[in-house]
Structures are given as C-alpha cells and as structure tokens.
Motif scaffolding. Structure first.
Motif, mmCIF file in Angstrom:
data_model
loop_
_atom_site.group_PDB
_atom_site.id
_atom_site.type_symbol
_atom_site.label_atom_id
_atom_site.label_comp_id
_atom_site.label_asym_id
_atom_site.label_seq_id
_atom_site.Cartn_x
_atom_site.Cartn_y
_atom_site.Cartn_z
ATOM 1 N N PHE A 61 0.857 -1.191 0.000
ATOM 2 C CA PHE A 61 0.000 0.000 0.000
ATOM 3 C C PHE A 61 0.892 1.240 0.000
ATOM 4 O O PHE A 61 2.115 1.134 0.109
ATOM 5 C CB PHE A 61 -0.989 0.018 1.180
ATOM 6 N N ASP A 62 0.257 2.412 -0.132
ATOM 7 C CA ASP A 62 0.994 3.671 -0.319
ATOM 8 C C ASP A 62 1.102 4.502 0.951
ATOM 9 O O ASP A 62 1.946 5.395 1.047
ATOM 10 C CB ASP A 62 0.307 4.520 -1.400
ATOM 11 N N ALA A 63 0.220 4.243 1.903
ATOM 12 C CA ALA A 63 0.198 5.030 3.141
ATOM 13 C C ALA A 63 -0.389 4.179 4.258
ATOM 14 O O ALA A 63 -1.209 3.289 4.006
ATOM 15 C CB ALA A 63 -0.648 6.288 2.954
ATOM 16 N N ILE A 64 0.044 4.455 5.493
ATOM 17 C CA ILE A 64 -0.521 3.786 6.673
ATOM 18 C C ILE A 64 -1.326 4.822 7.445
ATOM 19 O O ILE A 64 -0.777 5.839 7.877
ATOM 20 C CB ILE A 64 0.582 3.211 7.588
ATOM 21 N N ILE A 65 -2.623 4.553 7.595
ATOM 22 C CA ILE A 65 -3.463 5.395 8.456
ATOM 23 C C ILE A 65 -4.036 4.470 9.513
ATOM 24 O O ILE A 65 -5.056 3.800 9.297
ATOM 25 C CB ILE A 65 -4.550 6.139 7.655
ATOM 26 N N ALA A 66 -3.322 4.374 10.636
ATOM 27 C CA ALA A 66 -3.646 3.344 11.635
ATOM 28 C C ALA A 66 -3.221 3.763 13.040
ATOM 29 O O ALA A 66 -2.691 2.971 13.804
ATOM 30 C CB ALA A 66 -2.970 2.025 11.258
ATOM 31 N N SER A 67 -3.444 5.057 13.366
ATOM 32 C CA SER A 67 -3.077 5.540 14.710
ATOM 33 C C SER A 67 -1.600 5.306 15.009
ATOM 34 O O SER A 67 -1.238 4.956 16.134
ATOM 35 C CB SER A 67 -3.942 4.884 15.790
ATOM 36 N N MET A 68 -0.737 5.465 14.000
ATOM 37 C CA MET A 68 0.695 5.242 14.212
ATOM 38 C C MET A 68 1.359 6.507 14.743
ATOM 39 O O MET A 68 1.344 7.554 14.097
ATOM 40 C CB MET A 68 1.370 4.808 12.906
ATOM 41 N N SER A 69 1.919 6.391 15.944
ATOM 42 C CA SER A 69 2.607 7.540 16.541
ATOM 43 C C SER A 69 3.882 7.858 15.772
ATOM 44 O O SER A 69 4.600 6.961 15.332
ATOM 45 C CB SER A 69 2.955 7.245 17.998
ATOM 46 N N ILE A 70 4.126 9.151 15.625
ATOM 47 C CA ILE A 70 5.333 9.637 14.936
ATOM 48 C C ILE A 70 6.490 9.535 15.926
ATOM 49 O O ILE A 70 6.538 10.279 16.910
ATOM 50 C CB ILE A 70 5.141 11.102 14.498
ATOM 51 N N THR A 71 7.410 8.599 15.708
ATOM 52 C CA THR A 71 8.551 8.443 16.616
ATOM 53 C C THR A 71 9.856 8.475 15.826
ATOM 54 O O THR A 71 9.870 8.227 14.621
ATOM 55 C CB THR A 71 8.482 7.109 17.388
ATOM 56 N N GLU A 72 10.947 8.761 16.536
ATOM 57 C CA GLU A 72 12.263 8.850 15.886
ATOM 58 C C GLU A 72 12.666 7.505 15.281
ATOM 59 O O GLU A 72 13.234 7.450 14.192
ATOM 60 C CB GLU A 72 13.320 9.339 16.893
#
Length: 233
Positions: A61-72
């Motif tokens: 797929f091209d994008a993940i939209i699944a409540s993924m936290s932005i982490t380092e």
C-alpha cells in the motif's frame, strides 16, 4: 489518483472490522475525508500491526493510516505527515485493584499488558522496570487477559481504553489514570506513514489535513467519536 491505504482493523474506536468485514472508526473516516479532499480514489487494505511498516516498504500500500505515533525510530524507516490527532496514554486495572496511580512505584510488582511494537509497550518497558510487562499482538488479546484476571493492569491510548470500559465486557475494570506523554517515546501525535522520499504524497496529505481542520470536516468526524478535540494542542 489512486491511493492504497494500509490499516490494522483491530484497534477500536480508531480502526476496526465489523462482523460483516467492513472497516470503521476515526482513522477510517479521516482517511476517507482526506481522500475526498485530495480528489483521490482510495482503497483500504488490512494488515497485522507487526508487519505494517514492512508491507508499506514492499509496496503493498501507499500510506498507513492506523493511529501510528510519529517516533524517531519509525522515522528511520518511513516518512510521516504532520499529526492528525494526539491523545494521551492511560492505565486500566480491575475494579478491585489496589493500584492507585500510574507511576513506576504504583505499578511495581504488577503484571502490565500492552500491544507490542507500539509507543505504549515502549513506554511500559522503559518505565515499569519493576513490573512484569507482557506484550500482545493486538489490543483485543490483552483485553481478554485482564477480563479473565491474568493481568493486573493494561496500558494503551486513553481513547482505546475508554472504548473498552464502555463495552459490555469492560465492566470488569476502571481507568486508574492518564500518563503524561513523553515526546521522546510517544512522539508529537499520530501521523500518516508513507515510503521514504515520497514528498509529493506527504505534502498532499498535509494540505488535506489542514483543509479538514479549516472546513469543519475534522470537527464533524471528531464529534462522532469524542467529546473533546482529539487533535490536541
């Protein structure tokens, strides 16, 4: 433009599969609104959480939209849009618990369940070093163990925990408290993950997030699920 969107489908109220196999939840409604704003045709693909970043990298797929936290750590593997929501973590325990708070000391000697490969499991493993932290493939599995008395507490996003407490099986338990997010672990919120270097797609999503905030569509979706603004500060 066609965009394939990966999501987990096992994390209510953000993304969940209904009994007849339909996707629903805040992530899903936001994703559909973003696609509409971008005039894109979007297709959803469900993927187990543990394999969701590798599947993105492999082109499933091209994008993940699944409540993924932005982490380092995740930013080493994928690029992120700006956040589209930011809510705090919490701790839930059985109604008869003697756990009085959410500190390391409060949870010492207790067993704590969390979904693996999440910011919540990372925080639990780093913070609750005097506890027995147990990791589960999905949120549904730690819920079963606390319902059946096999865990002293669980940790997750407070919205996920509230949804559980309001469900039929959630009458076993109560919210002990919320955890102040640690940006180094939890990041600045949940974002949309895309493959490295796909700047044009990222910026289209960013522009669409801003548009939804400004045109009232975000509030309309938000108010369907929450009594406060999930976007955060």
């Amino acid at each position: 433009m066609k965009i394939k969107i990966g999501t987990e489908g096992a994390y209510p109220p953000f993304n969940n599969l209904t009994a007849d196999g339909k996707l629903e939840g805040f992530d899903i409604d936001i994703a559909r609104a973003l696609c509409e704003e971008m005039k894109a045709e979007c297709e959803f693909i469900t993927q187990d959480w543990d394999g969701i970043i590798p599947a993105l990298q492999a082109g499933k797929f091209d994008a993940i939209i699944a409540s993924m936290s932005i982490t380092e750590d995740r930013k080493k593997e994928v690029d992120f849009t700006n956040k589209y929501y930011n809510t705090p973590p919490g701790i839930v325990a059985p109604n008869d618990t003697d756990i009085a708070g959410v500190t390391k000391e409060d949870l010492a000697g207790k067993s704590i369940g969390a979904q693996g490969s999440t910011t919540h499991s990372a925080y639990a493993e780093q913070t609750y070093t005097d506890s027995d932290v147990r990791l589960y493939p999905t949120a549904e599995e730690y819920k079963l163990d606390i319902i059946n008395g096999r865990l002293d507490a669980v940790t997750d996003d407070v919205i996920v925990l509230q949804e559980f407490l309001e469900s039929d099986e959630g009458d076993c338990c109560k919210l002990v408290g919320t955890i102040t997010p640690v940006e180094a672990i939890h990041g600045p919120g949940a974002g949309i993950a895309i493959r490295k270097g796909e700047d044009e797609l990222r910026e289209k999503f960013n522009a669409a997030i801003i548009a939804l905030r400004e045109n009232g569509k975000y509030k309309e979706i938000n108010d369907k699920y929450f009594s406060f603004d999930a976007y955060g500060d």
